[in-house]
Design an enzyme around this catalytic site. Structure first.
Site, PDB file in Angstrom:
ATOM      1  N   CYS A 116       0.888  -1.168   0.000  1.00 44.94           N
ATOM      2  CA  CYS A 116       0.000   0.000   0.000  1.00 44.94           C
ATOM      3  C   CYS A 116       0.926   1.218   0.000  1.00 44.94           C
ATOM      4  O   CYS A 116       2.141   1.099  -0.075  1.00 44.94           O
ATOM      5  CB  CYS A 116      -0.898  -0.015   1.231  1.00 44.94           C
ATOM      6  SG  CYS A 116      -0.008   0.294   2.751  1.00 44.94           S
ATOM      7  N   ARG A 396     -12.093   5.362   5.533  1.00 42.75           N
ATOM      8  CA  ARG A 396     -11.741   3.997   5.941  1.00 42.75           C
ATOM      9  C   ARG A 396     -11.568   3.911   7.451  1.00 42.75           C
ATOM     10  O   ARG A 396     -11.767   2.855   8.044  1.00 42.75           O
ATOM     11  CB  ARG A 396     -10.417   3.567   5.280  1.00 42.75           C
ATOM     12  CG  ARG A 396     -10.475   3.569   3.778  1.00 42.75           C
ATOM     13  CD  ARG A 396      -9.236   2.963   3.197  1.00 42.75           C
ATOM     14  NE  ARG A 396      -8.935   1.687   3.848  1.00 42.75           N
ATOM     15  CZ  ARG A 396      -7.893   0.937   3.532  1.00 42.75           C
ATOM     16  NH1 ARG A 396      -7.049   1.332   2.612  1.00 42.75           N
ATOM     17  NH2 ARG A 396      -7.678  -0.213   4.142  1.00 42.75           N
TER      18      ARG A 396
END
Ligand code: EPZ
Length: 416
Positions: A116, A396
């Site tokens: 990521c 998120r």
């Protein structure tokens, strides 16, 4: 693509409630895979990552019912121990289904999470631990495949402290044959919360919160009800936001117990912090003092608060040295903060931040969850308007962020 518009210059004041911890809820929801009986969780934060995980569990055959912050899962119909790439790529914590699936079904096929923005994020320690417990594990075509009739308890030693690695192996060990000892275990409070939930389900665990966790395997686990602990990183984020705006806030439904390192740094910066049984009050000084910090595993200063403190140091008096020792690329917010006028110099895993009087509002882009939070904090104290794009990163991990900030007096709105 949603964006946030923030008009800087408002002192935050008032009270907000802190939500349940994302990084406790994610492993705890996966723990429901370990039993055929229904498990109910309360104080579950309503976040994008939670929704992604529930969809992943549903496609495995788990019955999911959600009522506000209460989630009930029943894995009696678990018939598809597979976590497909399309779902895992959006939320790498999906790797947390691996241990429970192998323990409950004797097999699992989980997509490698991939990297990521903040780093490569390998899962070799998760795999090494399962192999030590007797699982046959191969990695092919981007998937981790693991199978074993029943895991066997073993002495495990992780090469580095890994939070989800410790969580995966602790869950797997609950149904193994014999005792498992995890040495060099992560000590994060979220691991203690997971252990408490597993014990309520009938697991036999001791030592969670220390670097040696012992698990006596049992034949099966049963249903339970568990309340998710408060989110210490959300708490720290709002404390930073209040600190930089010269504000005074009271955060409820949370505890200072897990934030010693963060509160120490806020007090070093000149804030007054009063802790109550399940609330924290912060009063900020006119101008903050710069604070040096070095991220390390719990109980030291958390990497998930590094970006927020970089924003704080951007307008503090003095020069701050920030060292990021956990992830190899967790300074993505620096270039965006520089667009707001911050004076930051990056040298490898060290950032030197020279405080300036004021930041200027500008258009910036969120790159990862905590980097987005640091841009929000900077926007609160920048002159004029700051526009933050790609705020799906924020969604998120922060529940109703603009609502909570507005309740504290911030001028913030979401545009889509
Ligand atoms: C957890 O990630 C958190 N996520 C992260 O929070 C947090 O930043 C991190 O722990 C550190 O505290 C969840 O709990 C869902 P690690 P995790 O395994 O478990 C290396 C947020 O913002 N490593 O503790 O993935 C790894 O590359 C997120 O909420 C291996 O090399 O982190 C890193 O350098 C971001 N091999 C270090 O260890 C492995 O098998 C620590 O990673 C595992 C990890």
């Amino acid at each position: 693509m949603d964006m946030l518009l923030i008009e800087g210059g408002c002192r935050l004041s008032g009270e907000v409630a802190i939500s349940g911890a994302k990084n406790a809820a994610l492993p705890i929801l996966c723990a429901a895979l370990l039993t055929a009986e229904p498990v109910t969780f309360t104080n579950v934060p309503q976040l994008k990552d939670i929704g992604t995980l529930l969809a992943l569990l549903r496609q495995m055959g788990v019955k999911v019912s959600v009522e506000g912050g209460a989630v009930t899962l029943e894995a009696s119909g678990l018939n598809n121990p597979v976590a497909p790439y399309e779902m895992v790529k959006t939320m790498r914590a999906s790797i947390l289904v691996l241990g429970p699936l192998v323990a409950r079904c004797g097999e699992a096929r989980v997509s490698l999470p991939g990297g990521c923005a903040i780093g490569a994020r390998p899962v070799d320690q998760h795999i090494k631990g399962l192999q030590a417990m007797g699982a046959e594990v191969t990695v092919e075509h981007g998937y981790v495949r693991a199978c074993v009739p029943r895991l066997t308890g073993a002495r495990l030693f992780t090469d580095m402290v890994t939070v989800t690695g410790t969580e995966n192996l602790m869950m797997a060990a609950c149904l193994a044959d014999g005792e498992t000892v995890i040495e060099n275990a992560a000590r994060e409070p979220e691991i203690v919360d997971l252990a408490n939930c597993l014990v309520a389900m009938g697991a036999r665990i001791s030592g969670a919160g220390t670097d040696v966790i012992r698990i006596q395997g049992v034949e099966r686990l049963h249903g339970a009800t568990h309340r998710i602990m408060p989110d210490r990183i959300e708490t720290g984020t709002y404390l930073c936001a209040a600190a930089v705006t010269g504000g005074e806030v009271r955060l409820t439904g949370t505890s200072a117990a897990y934030l010693d390192a963060v509160i120490d740094k806020l007090m070093d910066a000149g804030c007054e912090v009063v802790t109550e049984r399940d609330a924290i009050r912060l009063t900020a000084p006119e101008r903050l003092q710069a604070v040096n910090l070095r991220t390390s595993p719990y109980p030291a200063f958390p990497t998930d608060m590094q970006a927020q403190f970089m924003a704080l140091n951007c307008v503090a008096s003095g020069v701050a040295m920030i060292r990021e020792t956990i992830f190899e690329n967790r300074f993505m917010h620096a270039v965006e903060l520089q667009r707001l006028g911050a004076d930051i110099r990056i040298d490898g895993n060290t950032a030197v931040v020279k405080g300036v009087e004021r930041l200027q509002g500008a258009g910036v882009m969120a790159t990862d969850l905590r980097a987005s939070a640091s841009l929000v904090i900077a926007g609160l104290i920048a002159d004029g308007e700051t526009r933050i794009e790609r705020i799906y990163h924020l969604d998120r991990g922060y529940e109703r962020l603009e609502e909570k900030l507005a309740a504290l007096g911030a001028r913030v709105r979401r545009l889509n």
